[in-house]
Enzyme design. Structure first.
Site, PDB file in Angstrom:
ATOM      1  N   ALA A 235       0.874  -1.173   0.000  1.00  0.00           N
ATOM      2  CA  ALA A 235       0.000   0.000   0.000  1.00  0.00           C
ATOM      3  C   ALA A 235       0.911   1.223   0.000  1.00  0.00           C
ATOM      4  CB  ALA A 235      -0.882  -0.012   1.239  1.00  0.00           C
TER       5      ALA A 235
ATOM      6  N   GLY B  91       0.640  -4.996   0.688  1.00  0.00           N
ATOM      7  CA  GLY B  91      -0.520  -5.057  -0.211  1.00  0.00           C
ATOM      8  C   GLY B  91      -0.226  -5.759  -1.530  1.00  0.00           C
TER       9      GLY B  91
ATOM     10  N   GLU C 146      -0.487  -9.374  -0.799  1.00  0.00           N
ATOM     11  CA  GLU C 146      -1.922  -9.620  -0.583  1.00  0.00           C
ATOM     12  C   GLU C 146      -2.675  -9.660  -1.911  1.00  0.00           C
ATOM     13  OE1 GLU C 146      -1.853  -6.353   2.206  1.00  0.00           O
ATOM     14  OE2 GLU C 146      -2.588  -7.642   3.802  1.00  0.00           O
TER      15      GLU C 146
ATOM     16  N   GLU D  72       4.708  -5.076   7.238  1.00  0.00           N
ATOM     17  CA  GLU D  72       3.957  -4.018   7.923  1.00  0.00           C
ATOM     18  C   GLU D  72       4.444  -3.747   9.342  1.00  0.00           C
ATOM     19  OE1 GLU D  72       2.616  -6.428   6.113  1.00  0.00           O
ATOM     20  OE2 GLU D  72       1.170  -5.549   4.721  1.00  0.00           O
TER      21      GLU D  72
HETATM   22  N1  CAA Z   1       4.621   3.250  -0.747  1.00  0.00           N
HETATM   23  C1  CAA Z   1       5.012   4.420  -1.277  1.00  0.00           C
HETATM   24  N2  CAA Z   1       6.182   4.573  -1.925  1.00  0.00           N
HETATM   25  C2  CAA Z   1       6.976   3.500  -2.046  1.00  0.00           C
HETATM   26  C3  CAA Z   1       6.638   2.267  -1.509  1.00  0.00           C
HETATM   27  C4  CAA Z   1       5.383   2.138  -0.842  1.00  0.00           C
HETATM   28  N3  CAA Z   1       4.932   0.975  -0.351  1.00  0.00           N
HETATM   29  N4  CAA Z   1       7.629   1.380  -1.762  1.00  0.00           N
HETATM   30  C5  CAA Z   1       8.571   2.068  -2.437  1.00  0.00           C
HETATM   31  N5  CAA Z   1       8.181   3.347  -2.608  1.00  0.00           N
HETATM   32  C6  CAA Z   1       8.912   4.428  -3.280  1.00  0.00           C
HETATM   33  C7  CAA Z   1      10.090   4.901  -2.448  1.00  0.00           C
HETATM   34  O1  CAA Z   1       9.673   5.816  -1.478  1.00  0.00           O
HETATM   35  C8  CAA Z   1      10.972   5.516  -3.524  1.00  0.00           C
HETATM   36  O2  CAA Z   1      10.455   6.783  -3.838  1.00  0.00           O
HETATM   37  P1  CAA Z   1      11.493   8.017  -4.091  1.00  0.00           P
HETATM   38  O3  CAA Z   1      12.304   7.600  -5.294  1.00  0.00           O
HETATM   39  O4  CAA Z   1      10.583   9.173  -4.356  1.00  0.00           O
HETATM   40  O5  CAA Z   1      12.329   8.143  -2.867  1.00  0.00           O
HETATM   41  C9  CAA Z   1      10.720   4.623  -4.727  1.00  0.00           C
HETATM   42  O6  CAA Z   1       9.492   3.933  -4.467  1.00  0.00           O
HETATM   43  C10 CAA Z   1      11.791   3.563  -4.919  1.00  0.00           C
HETATM   44  O7  CAA Z   1      11.939   2.866  -3.693  1.00  0.00           O
HETATM   45  P2  CAA Z   1      13.361   2.610  -2.991  1.00  0.00           P
HETATM   46  O8  CAA Z   1      14.285   3.722  -3.325  1.00  0.00           O
HETATM   47  O9  CAA Z   1      13.081   2.334  -1.544  1.00  0.00           O
HETATM   48  O10 CAA Z   1      13.816   1.315  -3.777  1.00  0.00           O
HETATM   49  P3  CAA Z   1      14.797   0.169  -3.251  1.00  0.00           P
HETATM   50  O11 CAA Z   1      15.061  -0.695  -4.407  1.00  0.00           O
HETATM   51  O12 CAA Z   1      15.951   0.749  -2.505  1.00  0.00           O
HETATM   52  O13 CAA Z   1      13.923  -0.654  -2.151  1.00  0.00           O
HETATM   53  C11 CAA Z   1      11.957  -1.795  -1.354  1.00  0.00           C
HETATM   54  C12 CAA Z   1      12.825  -1.391  -2.579  1.00  0.00           C
HETATM   55  C13 CAA Z   1      12.720  -2.784  -0.496  1.00  0.00           C
HETATM   56  C14 CAA Z   1      10.722  -2.447  -1.919  1.00  0.00           C
HETATM   57  C15 CAA Z   1      11.607  -0.537  -0.541  1.00  0.00           C
HETATM   58  O14 CAA Z   1      11.101   0.460  -1.413  1.00  0.00           O
HETATM   59  C16 CAA Z   1      10.575  -0.774   0.520  1.00  0.00           C
HETATM   60  O15 CAA Z   1      10.890  -1.319   1.555  1.00  0.00           O
HETATM   61  N6  CAA Z   1       9.322  -0.349   0.275  1.00  0.00           N
HETATM   62  C17 CAA Z   1       8.260  -0.448   1.261  1.00  0.00           C
HETATM   63  C18 CAA Z   1       7.717  -1.838   1.350  1.00  0.00           C
HETATM   64  C19 CAA Z   1       6.629  -1.908   2.406  1.00  0.00           C
HETATM   65  O16 CAA Z   1       6.850  -1.628   3.564  1.00  0.00           O
HETATM   66  N7  CAA Z   1       5.430  -2.351   1.978  1.00  0.00           N
HETATM   67  C20 CAA Z   1       4.298  -2.494   2.876  1.00  0.00           C
HETATM   68  C21 CAA Z   1       3.442  -1.270   2.881  1.00  0.00           C
HETATM   69  S1  CAA Z   1       2.210  -1.327   4.113  1.00  0.00           S
HETATM   70  C22 CAA Z   1       0.958  -2.250   3.458  1.00  0.00           C
HETATM   71  O17 CAA Z   1       1.034  -2.730   2.364  1.00  0.00           O
HETATM   72  C23 CAA Z   1      -0.226  -2.416   4.369  1.00  0.00           C
HETATM   73  C24 CAA Z   1      -1.288  -3.293   3.848  1.00  0.00           C
HETATM   74  O18 CAA Z   1      -1.284  -4.475   4.018  1.00  0.00           O
HETATM   75  C25 CAA Z   1      -2.444  -2.721   3.199  1.00  0.00           C
END
Ligand code: CAA
Length: 259
Positions: A65, A110, A113, A133
């Site tokens: 998400a 998400g 999921e 999460e």
């Molecule tokens: N939401 C919003 N933006 C996201 C995102 C997310 N889930 N995941 C990545 N991005 C964005 C980053 O902020 C970044 O944006 P900027 O270039 O503007 O800084 C861009 O995508 C590229 O990401 P990274 O620079 O972090 O890329 P990376 O290759 O170094 O890392 C990753 C990749 C490991 C996937 C890392 O981006 C990450 O950990 N993302 C978050 C994953 C996460 O926590 N997902 C769960 C969300 S909560 C959820 O989903 C709840 C639910 O069940 C409904």
């Protein structure tokens, strides 16, 4: 509805849905969830295709998400967000046509999921799965606590959800989270080949089997078998069943019409 975050490509009776927010690794913001919901809500009677493949643009399937939106939620908004996400996953799960997830990269939160709401999960060797999460002080909100435990068992689900650690495609395959793993460059061809095989079968039989499997898994064996028996009888009222058996006996390829 005009789509800004998803691309729909239809070819050979197949719809390929690409989530296309590459700059945010295809994170599901409300707009993307609404677009996916719109597509699945309004296309189930569309006879121009009979199977859907969902994939992501670039290096991610879906990285979860959208965390920027999550951070702006209060309790009320978080509940609404979860409801809309859960509703999307249910819509996909109950969609009458088969839905294949072609997981090309990160499938986190998400994204994992979303993949789990699909009927079949195919992954590239580069795919990574996780429910991270807890790193954000949250829990899964689009069905992860429920579908992951049902797919891989409660121990593995708890391990993934409590640690928030990512697993690679081979480990996901080993624990039953994905069904097949392919080299990156083969993923879409394999997904399309599988879709084409399914499309060559009786669509009514495929949909009925999907309903039986989904409904049966959430009840007890006896009720599930009763459902199968009733559906087995009902399918004899279709032209496809008559055609399928007749074609076998006449040693020719069946021509299914979905009737
Ligand atoms: N939401 C919003 N933006 C996201 C995102 C997310 N889930 N995941 C990545 N991005 C964005 C980053 O902020 C970044 O944006 P900027 O270039 O503007 O800084 C861009 O995508 C590229 O990401 P990274 O620079 O972090 O890329 P990376 O290759 O170094 O890392 C990753 C990749 C490991 C996937 C890392 O981006 C990450 O950990 N993302 C978050 C994953 C996460 O926590 N997902 C769960 C969300 S909560 C959820 O989903 C709840 C639910 O069940 C409904």
């Amino acid at each position: 509805m005009e789509y800004k975050n998803i691309i729909i490509k239809k070819e050979d009776r197949l719809a390929i849905v690409t989530i296309n927010r590459e700059k945010a690794l295809n994170a599901l913001n409300d707009e993307t969830v609404a677009e996916l919901q719109d597509f699945f809500r309004h296309s189930w009677m569309d006879n121009s295709f009979g199977c859907v493949i969902i994939t992501g643009a670039g290096k991610a399937f879906v990285a979860g998400a959208d965390i920027a939106e999550l951070a702006a939620c209060d309790v009320k908004k978080a509940l609404a967000k979860s409801m809309l996400g859960l509703y999307l996953m249910q819509t996909i799960e109950n969609y009458p046509k088969p839905v294949i997830a072609a997981v090309n990269g990160f499938a986190l939160g998400g994204g994992c999921e979303l993949a789990m709401a699909c009927d079949i999960r195919l992954a590239s060797e580069k795919a990574k799965f996780g429910q991270p999460e807890v790193n954000l002080g949250l829990i899964p909100g689009y069905g992860g606590t429920q579908r992951l435990a049902r797919l891989v068992g409660r121990g593995k689900a708890k391990q993934m959800i409590f640690t928030g650690d990512m697993i690679d495609a081979n480990e996901a395959h080993r624990i039953g989270l994905v069904d097949e793993v392919y080299p990156v460059e083969e993923l879409m061809d394999k997904a399309m080949a599988m879709a084409k095989t399914i499309l060559s079968r009786s669509p009514i039989a495929v949909t009925t089997a999907k309903e039986c499997i989904n409904s049966g898994l959430d009840t007890n064996l006896q009720v599930g078998c009763d459902l199968e028996k009733t559906s087995f009888g009902a399918i004899y009222g279709t032209e496809d069943a008559m055609e399928g058996m007749k074609a076998f006996l006449e040693k020719r390829k069946a021509e299914f019409k979905g009737k």
